[in-house]
Design a protein around this motif. Structure first.
Motif, mmCIF file in Angstrom:
data_model
loop_
_atom_site.group_PDB
_atom_site.id
_atom_site.type_symbol
_atom_site.label_atom_id
_atom_site.label_comp_id
_atom_site.label_asym_id
_atom_site.label_seq_id
_atom_site.Cartn_x
_atom_site.Cartn_y
_atom_site.Cartn_z
ATOM 1 N N PRO A 1 0.658 -1.174 0.188
ATOM 2 C CA PRO A 1 0.094 0.061 0.054
ATOM 3 C C PRO A 1 0.988 1.277 -0.025
ATOM 4 O O PRO A 1 0.069 2.209 -0.223
ATOM 5 C CB PRO A 1 -0.791 -0.121 1.249
ATOM 6 N N ASP A 2 2.174 1.193 0.371
ATOM 7 C CA ASP A 2 3.064 2.327 0.433
ATOM 8 C C ASP A 2 4.392 2.218 -0.489
ATOM 9 O O ASP A 2 4.866 0.997 -0.215
ATOM 10 C CB ASP A 2 3.449 2.591 2.041
ATOM 11 N N ASP A 3 4.459 3.109 -1.142
ATOM 12 C CA ASP A 3 5.637 2.896 -2.059
ATOM 13 C C ASP A 3 6.919 2.761 -1.184
ATOM 14 O O ASP A 3 8.100 2.379 -1.789
ATOM 15 C CB ASP A 3 5.896 4.202 -3.025
ATOM 16 N N ASP A 4 6.986 3.138 0.050
ATOM 17 C CA ASP A 4 8.502 3.139 0.795
ATOM 18 C C ASP A 4 8.994 1.787 0.940
ATOM 19 O O ASP A 4 10.041 1.645 0.936
ATOM 20 C CB ASP A 4 8.194 3.797 1.996
ATOM 21 N N LEU A 5 7.897 0.849 0.823
ATOM 22 C CA LEU A 5 8.315 -0.644 1.039
ATOM 23 C C LEU A 5 9.069 -1.130 0.045
ATOM 24 O O LEU A 5 10.252 -1.587 0.132
ATOM 25 C CB LEU A 5 7.312 -1.204 1.618
ATOM 26 N N PRO A 6 8.612 -1.159 -1.386
ATOM 27 C CA PRO A 6 9.306 -1.606 -2.321
ATOM 28 C C PRO A 6 10.711 -0.661 -2.714
ATOM 29 O O PRO A 6 11.626 -1.454 -3.062
ATOM 30 C CB PRO A 6 8.372 -1.626 -3.726
ATOM 31 N N LEU B 1 12.391 -3.438 -15.173
ATOM 32 C CA LEU B 1 11.691 -2.695 -14.191
ATOM 33 C C LEU B 1 12.333 -1.093 -14.629
ATOM 34 O O LEU B 1 11.420 -0.281 -14.675
ATOM 35 C CB LEU B 1 11.944 -2.852 -12.771
ATOM 36 N N ALA B 2 13.630 -0.990 -14.790
ATOM 37 C CA ALA B 2 14.202 0.423 -15.021
ATOM 38 C C ALA B 2 13.648 0.950 -16.138
ATOM 39 O O ALA B 2 13.372 1.923 -16.402
ATOM 40 C CB ALA B 2 15.648 0.218 -14.831
ATOM 41 N N MET B 3 13.428 -0.024 -17.080
ATOM 42 C CA MET B 3 13.395 0.365 -18.492
ATOM 43 C C MET B 3 11.688 0.556 -18.879
ATOM 44 O O MET B 3 11.468 0.785 -19.921
ATOM 45 C CB MET B 3 14.170 -0.333 -19.588
ATOM 46 N N ASN B 4 10.870 0.038 -17.908
ATOM 47 C CA ASN B 4 9.675 0.025 -17.884
ATOM 48 C C ASN B 4 8.986 -0.833 -19.068
ATOM 49 O O ASN B 4 8.296 -0.468 -19.839
ATOM 50 C CB ASN B 4 9.167 1.755 -18.394
ATOM 51 N N GLN B 5 9.604 -1.925 -19.082
ATOM 52 C CA GLN B 5 9.154 -2.966 -20.003
ATOM 53 C C GLN B 5 8.314 -3.981 -19.569
ATOM 54 O O GLN B 5 8.587 -5.077 -19.707
ATOM 55 C CB GLN B 5 10.731 -3.676 -20.564
ATOM 56 N N GLY B 6 7.302 -3.477 -18.844
ATOM 57 C CA GLY B 6 6.270 -4.238 -18.402
ATOM 58 C C GLY B 6 6.755 -5.517 -17.368
ATOM 59 O O GLY B 6 6.105 -6.546 -17.598
ATOM 60 N N PHE B 7 7.511 -5.038 -16.520
ATOM 61 C CA PHE B 7 7.835 -5.898 -15.484
ATOM 62 C C PHE B 7 6.617 -6.500 -14.596
ATOM 63 O O PHE B 7 5.952 -5.685 -14.284
ATOM 64 C CB PHE B 7 8.658 -5.340 -14.578
ATOM 65 N N GLN B 8 6.339 -7.803 -14.380
ATOM 66 C CA GLN B 8 5.330 -8.394 -13.898
ATOM 67 C C GLN B 8 4.059 -8.000 -14.655
ATOM 68 O O GLN B 8 2.971 -8.085 -14.052
ATOM 69 C CB GLN B 8 5.121 -8.021 -12.430
ATOM 70 N N GLY B 9 4.041 -7.719 -15.913
ATOM 71 C CA GLY B 9 2.983 -7.518 -16.695
ATOM 72 C C GLY B 9 2.194 -6.113 -16.356
ATOM 73 O O GLY B 9 1.127 -5.993 -16.759
ATOM 74 N N TRP C 1 5.368 0.322 -13.942
ATOM 75 C CA TRP C 1 5.523 0.811 -12.486
ATOM 76 C C TRP C 1 5.737 2.253 -12.311
ATOM 77 O O TRP C 1 6.030 2.939 -13.427
ATOM 78 C CB TRP C 1 6.833 0.024 -12.136
ATOM 79 N N LYS C 2 5.664 2.776 -11.160
ATOM 80 C CA LYS C 2 5.722 4.217 -11.035
ATOM 81 C C LYS C 2 7.212 4.515 -11.489
ATOM 82 O O LYS C 2 8.131 3.746 -11.007
ATOM 83 C CB LYS C 2 5.205 4.607 -9.402
ATOM 84 N N ALA C 3 7.316 6.028 -11.711
ATOM 85 C CA ALA C 3 8.716 6.347 -11.885
ATOM 86 C C ALA C 3 9.683 6.190 -10.722
ATOM 87 O O ALA C 3 10.693 5.920 -10.746
ATOM 88 C CB ALA C 3 8.651 7.960 -12.368
ATOM 89 N N LEU C 4 9.070 6.515 -9.374
ATOM 90 C CA LEU C 4 9.833 6.455 -8.475
ATOM 91 C C LEU C 4 10.570 5.121 -8.098
ATOM 92 O O LEU C 4 11.737 5.006 -7.797
ATOM 93 C CB LEU C 4 9.109 6.741 -7.301
ATOM 94 N N LEU C 5 9.569 3.974 -8.212
ATOM 95 C CA LEU C 5 10.123 2.671 -8.138
ATOM 96 C C LEU C 5 11.290 2.214 -9.231
ATOM 97 O O LEU C 5 12.176 1.807 -8.957
ATOM 98 C CB LEU C 5 9.031 1.646 -8.181
ATOM 99 N N ARG C 6 10.739 2.998 -10.470
ATOM 100 C CA ARG C 6 11.916 2.631 -11.687
ATOM 101 C C ARG C 6 13.353 3.237 -11.286
ATOM 102 O O ARG C 6 14.457 2.669 -11.799
ATOM 103 C CB ARG C 6 10.999 3.132 -12.917
ATOM 104 N N SER C 7 13.101 4.688 -10.699
ATOM 105 C CA SER C 7 14.579 5.280 -10.554
ATOM 106 C C SER C 7 15.322 4.473 -9.353
ATOM 107 O O SER C 7 16.482 4.277 -9.622
ATOM 108 C CB SER C 7 14.127 6.649 -10.033
ATOM 109 N N HIS C 8 14.561 3.830 -8.634
ATOM 110 C CA HIS C 8 15.208 2.843 -7.566
ATOM 111 C C HIS C 8 15.986 1.572 -8.083
ATOM 112 O O HIS C 8 16.803 1.193 -7.746
ATOM 113 C CB HIS C 8 14.638 2.872 -6.309
ATOM 114 N N ASP D 1 11.958 9.923 -20.531
ATOM 115 C CA ASP D 1 11.505 9.207 -19.259
ATOM 116 C C ASP D 1 11.216 10.341 -18.187
ATOM 117 O O ASP D 1 11.539 11.389 -18.474
ATOM 118 C CB ASP D 1 12.676 8.207 -18.597
ATOM 119 N N HIS D 2 10.847 9.974 -17.259
ATOM 120 C CA HIS D 2 10.403 10.833 -15.906
ATOM 121 C C HIS D 2 11.490 11.438 -15.406
ATOM 122 O O HIS D 2 12.529 10.676 -15.324
ATOM 123 C CB HIS D 2 9.445 10.063 -14.990
ATOM 124 N N VAL D 3 11.519 12.358 -14.622
ATOM 125 C CA VAL D 3 12.566 13.330 -14.231
ATOM 126 C C VAL D 3 13.310 12.433 -12.937
ATOM 127 O O VAL D 3 14.529 12.599 -12.954
ATOM 128 C CB VAL D 3 12.379 14.754 -13.734
#
Length: 456
Positions: free
Chosen positions: A178-183, A209-217, A220-227, A253-255
């Protein structure tokens, strides 16, 4: 203040571990060990005694200090009790969890043994899985697992080089939170694991995941992809620099992702081969003018400075001469966007930090950078933060020739407090230890009306 219940757990985790590492200590190390063992650690444990009922902030500080201080066998039960106590203040729980991560030691003789560390990691994973625990406590649990990544692992096929921990972190990343802090915390911990223990499937997943290539179908949000990109880079995964450059192409891509890419490139600059350095610098030079966000552009200037510095330190000349990297950094420092200008000026100083004038290219770069920064500071145009960045950059660049200018600004009480404070720091960085400078620093430190000057 409420009283804490005493620990009652009997699992191996809650005993005192054994470092299991021998080796003779030097006289100094033995004295430090004795001081910590006989004085500091007992004092901290007294504060953390459940019967003492001390202030929560004091207990939180004591837990962090204990994690940093104890050598060899650690009172793991103390950390575990406070971390898992649902009635404890959240700051205390967070500090207890962080204290476990801070048990990492560079000195092999001061480390916990592999069995104790296995128990600590298992406890932290269990705390991360506790849905009743506050989100920040769970996130700190993952972060502490990352902090312990360079500590011993059990010598079994599944645990060696962190394989079991990597598997556990990756498995948890597949869940929905429920919270992005965990992933984000999981990705951070994953990027800190030993590269040898990270399988190809995990690296491929991070890349997707980083390249937004449909990880897990799903997207993903830009914040998670940046990490994810940060973790992929920290693990020195195949062709990560190409992916970072791909992410920085204008507004593709997102800033957040573009910023993470620039930070990763700056961080890895010293480890690049000459060919990779040049390709990274060429990509930065190409895409930097097209960056629409001032903060991402600032980070890209810093990345270019880091790559240029690494090249100059290695005796290289191509990035400075063929790509005109020094001139690009100078333009950013002089005429860049107002919000980015202080960062660009710091980047200019970073580009020559510690560089010796032992080649024609490095000597010219040092001369141009120091002259540019000195001229901008002498002009005195712009806000104090931009001028302060010039002063700080002169300190970073080791510009001893600017000491008179820095000293005159420090002594001028009509100038802004922040600018004078940065000049004080710059004088310390260039190691200008003259009676006149010492007198000016003492006088500035005595100015109670300017707390910032006094502090710096």
């Amino acid at each position: 203040m409420r009283r804490r219940a005493a620990a009652t757990a009997n699992a191996p985790l809650f005993g005192v571990g054994s470092s299991g590492v021998g080796g003779a200590l030097t006289h100094w190390e033995a004295a430090v060990d004795k001081g910590a063992r006989d004085t500091t650690v007992p004092f901290l444990l007294e504060i953390l005694d459940p019967r003492a009922a001390h202030d929560d902030r004091l207990m939180a500080a004591a837990l962090v200090a204990l994690g940093r201080t104890v050598r060899g066998p650690a009172p793991v039960a103390v950390f575990a009790r406070h971390a898992s106590d649902p009635t404890a203040h959240q700051e205390v729980r967070e500090s207890a969890v962080l204290g476990l991560g801070l048990l990492r030691r560079t000195d092999r003789r001061a480390r916990q043994d592999a069995d104790t560390l296995r128990d600590i990691r298992a406890f932290l994973l269990g705390l991360f899985d506790d849905k009743d625990a506050p989100t920040r406590v769970r996130a700190f649990a993952a972060l502490s697992i990352g902090l312990l990544a360079d500590q011993p692992y059990a010598d079994t096929a599944f645990e060696r080089e962190g394989r079991a921990v990597t598997h556990a972190l990756w498995a948890r990343l597949q869940r929905v939170y429920p919270d992005d802090d965990l992933p984000v915390a999981l990705l951070t911990a994953l990027g800190m694991q030993p590269r040898e223990g990270v399988p190809g499937g995990v690296l491929a997943g991070l890349k997707a995941l980083a390249m937004n290539q449909g990880f897990q179908g799903k997207r993903w949000k830009a914040l998670l992809r940046s990490h994810a990109l940060t973790a992929y880079a920290r693990l020195d995964a195949p062709a990560w620099t190409s992916i970072a450059l791909w992410a920085m192409r204008g507004t593709r891509d997102h800033v957040a992702v573009r910023s993470a890419a620039a930070i990763a490139l700056a961080r890895g600059a010293e480890g690049f081969s000459p060919g990779v350095r040049f390709e990274v610098a060429r990509g930065l030079v190409k895409w930097l003018p097209k960056e629409p966000n001032w903060f991402a552009a600032s980070l890209q200037h810093i990345a270019l400075a880091a790559v240029l510095r690494a090249d100059l330190a290695a005796g290289g000349a191509r990035i400075a001469e063929e790509l005109k990297a020094v001139e690009i950094l100078q333009r950013g420092a002089e005429r860049g966007r107002s919000m980015a200008r202080p960062y660009c000026r710091l980047a200019l100083g970073l580009a020559v930090r510690g560089i010796e004038p032992d080649t024609k290219t490095s000597a010219l770069a040092l001369k141009d950078v120091r002259e540019t920064l000195t001229r901008l500071l002498r002009k005195g145009r712009g806000a104090d933060d931009a001028l302060g960045a010039c002063a700080a950059a002169l300190g970073v660049a080791g510009a001893a020739s600017a000491h008179k200018l820095l000293l005159s600004i420090l002594q001028d009480r009509k100038r802004g407090a922040s600018l004078r404070g940065y000049c004080a720091l710059a004088l310390a960085q260039i190691d200008c230890n003259t009676p006149e400078v010492r007198a000016a620093l003492h006088a500035a430190a005595a100015e109670r009306v300017s707390p910032q000057v006094h502090l710096q």
